[in-house]
Design a protein around this motif. Sequence first.
Motif, PDB file in Angstrom:
ATOM      1  N   UNK A 137       0.813  -1.233  -0.029  1.00 54.23           N
ATOM      2  CA  UNK A 137      -0.101  -0.075   0.051  1.00 54.23           C
ATOM      3  C   UNK A 137       0.954   1.460   0.138  1.00 54.23           C
ATOM      4  N   UNK A 138       0.702   2.058  -1.024  1.00 54.51           N
ATOM      5  CA  UNK A 138       1.663   3.400  -0.971  1.00 54.51           C
ATOM      6  C   UNK A 138       0.742   4.623  -1.424  1.00 54.51           C
ATOM      7  N   UNK A 139       1.423   5.612  -1.069  1.00 52.58           N
ATOM      8  CA  UNK A 139       0.820   7.033  -1.560  1.00 52.58           C
ATOM      9  C   UNK A 139       0.151   6.804  -2.890  1.00 52.58           C
ATOM     10  N   UNK A 140      -1.330   6.880  -3.018  1.00 50.47           N
ATOM     11  CA  UNK A 140      -2.005   6.559  -4.307  1.00 50.47           C
ATOM     12  C   UNK A 140      -1.579   7.867  -5.450  1.00 50.47           C
ATOM     13  N   UNK A 142       1.605   8.906  -5.699  1.00 45.67           N
ATOM     14  CA  UNK A 142       3.277   8.573  -5.983  1.00 45.67           C
ATOM     15  C   UNK A 142       3.576   7.337  -5.471  1.00 45.67           C
ATOM     16  N   UNK A 144       6.184   4.767  -6.443  1.00 45.65           N
ATOM     17  CA  UNK A 144       7.669   4.601  -7.167  1.00 45.65           C
ATOM     18  C   UNK A 144       8.510   3.917  -6.218  1.00 45.65           C
TER      19      UNK A 144
ATOM     20  N   UNK B  23      12.360  10.421  -2.380  1.00 43.29           N
ATOM     21  CA  UNK B  23      11.729   9.195  -3.116  1.00 43.29           C
ATOM     22  C   UNK B  23      10.931   8.272  -2.145  1.00 43.29           C
ATOM     23  N   UNK B  26       8.179  10.258  -0.197  1.00 49.06           N
ATOM     24  CA  UNK B  26       6.829  10.520  -0.867  1.00 49.06           C
ATOM     25  C   UNK B  26       5.966   9.121  -1.212  1.00 49.06           C
ATOM     26  N   UNK B  27       6.696   8.150  -1.518  1.00 50.26           N
ATOM     27  CA  UNK B  27       6.215   6.948  -1.357  1.00 50.26           C
ATOM     28  C   UNK B  27       5.032   6.538  -0.422  1.00 50.26           C
ATOM     29  N   UNK B  28       5.265   6.836   0.782  1.00 47.91           N
ATOM     30  CA  UNK B  28       4.478   6.688   1.542  1.00 47.91           C
ATOM     31  C   UNK B  28       3.722   8.146   2.203  1.00 47.91           C
ATOM     32  N   UNK B  29       3.716   9.023   1.667  1.00 51.46           N
ATOM     33  CA  UNK B  29       2.948  10.353   1.960  1.00 51.46           C
ATOM     34  C   UNK B  29       3.878  11.336   3.006  1.00 51.46           C
ATOM     35  N   UNK B  52      13.474  10.761  -8.484  1.00 50.20           N
ATOM     36  CA  UNK B  52      12.604  10.323  -9.448  1.00 50.20           C
ATOM     37  C   UNK B  52      11.228  10.754  -9.619  1.00 50.20           C
ATOM     38  N   UNK B 159       2.897   4.729   7.158  1.00 51.69           N
ATOM     39  CA  UNK B 159       1.757   4.675   6.315  1.00 51.69           C
ATOM     40  C   UNK B 159       0.527   3.351   6.641  1.00 51.69           C
ATOM     41  N   UNK B 160       1.262   2.394   7.052  1.00 55.39           N
ATOM     42  CA  UNK B 160       0.632   1.041   7.561  1.00 55.39           C
ATOM     43  C   UNK B 160      -0.390   1.287   8.710  1.00 55.39           C
ATOM     44  N   UNK B 163      -3.361   3.057   7.644  1.00 51.98           N
ATOM     45  CA  UNK B 163      -3.970   2.283   6.141  1.00 51.98           C
ATOM     46  C   UNK B 163      -5.156   1.324   6.994  1.00 51.98           C
TER      47      UNK B 163
END
Lengths: 241, 241
Positions: A137-140, A142, A144, B23, B26-29, B52, B159-160, B163
Amino acid sequence: MTLNPAIILVQPQLGENIGKTARAMLNFGLTDLRMVSPRDGWPNPSAGPAASGADTVLDQAKVYATVAEAVADCHRVFAATVRDRDMPKPVATPQAAAQIVAEHDASDMNCGFLFGREASGLSNEDVSHADIVLTVPVNPSFGSLNLAQAVILIAYELFNITSTAEPVVPAVREGSASKGESEGLHQHLVDELISRGYFRSEGREATQQRTLRNLILNAGFSSQEVQTLRGVIKSLSRPKC
Amino acid sequence: MTLNPAIILVQPQLGENIGKTARAMLNFGLTDLRMVSPRDGWPNPSAGPAASGADTVLDQAKVYATVAEAVADCHRVFAATVRDRDMPKPVATPQAAAQIVAEHDASDMNCGFLFGREASGLSNEDVSHADIVLTVPVNPSFGSLNLAQAVILIAYELFNITSTAEPVVPAVREGSASKGESEGLHQHLVDELISRGYFRSEGREATQQRTLRNLILNAGFSSQEVQTLRGVIKSLSRPKC
């Protein structure tokens, strides 16, 4: 219990990424690296330097011609992909996947994780060899993750599930001071002490000041207590009446 | 709820690693990137390409002269380090740290995470600004996480914890067939079908075969069931008596 499912790279492109994957794996005790038709053949001279010492994983790595051969001894196979697929497979998070691997391990059944090419990921054909889609589950807005990062997250969860380390969770204290307030108290105290020649021993000043900072932080003072203590210091610094 | 504690890099050395950290974040906000005296100054032209696409994190990044200034608005500070320290600080795993951040967030208090220099990590002086030591449980005989990897593990846990995605956990089936057995059944079936001209439509053969493989895997046959089905296919392939 240690979990050691197969990490299977399908047509990996760069040796550097294979090395980084090996490093990510060994951090969490995984050693079963497999590759399906690596683009530049195997061994690859770029893999070793990127593995930063995880050479044992590279030395044991196995190469297969097809996905079918690479997963032949596995009872449950996961396909790491973020894309929506027109395939009726259940989806698991890394945490759920680790739980599934642990359950299979308890029944002496092997698991494997398929990871796709750096540029294009897994094909539908690759995914058709898997039972479960693994999605982080990642930032919708971003998502990557690179290859080694995707691998390290599943490796971390696999290690976590077998780890007995009980994390220390200090409770939140209502009204606790901010770092700026604590540091203000520390600096106030240090300034007053300096002007009184408290830090006498040559070269030990930094250590003594750090000890005071730790003492203040570890006390976990509230904002109110910090104000009180600054009043105390101010008062102590005045000449006696 | 989204958690967005400060990720604070203390004297980071390479712009590339700053970009990779952005990077990972940002994958996890996570978007609150801070740096204390980056070695090569800021902005750093190597950071952008490594990010990226996470340029928004780099654009908002703040630079401070000291750790004390970087953490001044934080109420709880974590220091990421694997080394044993002669300091009386509680130790938390990434999971426990995420829990602590969530609790502080509920009380409108900020948290920050200190990460050290690529080569030497955090100094005792840096750690003295923290309340809690953050340690990722790793393989005791190979602990080698780089900066962006350490950041991504805490970002992932943050993030988890927010979630709500409920992971699907298919149960283990006792006696379930290995992939080799399932593929054997699939190949057996396909071979018999080919020799009977089943795959007639030009160019659709691969898709049709994949559909059959998915059908077999999704059924979750046991080893015994696979044997039974192979007997069935064999029997069907014989001429009628």
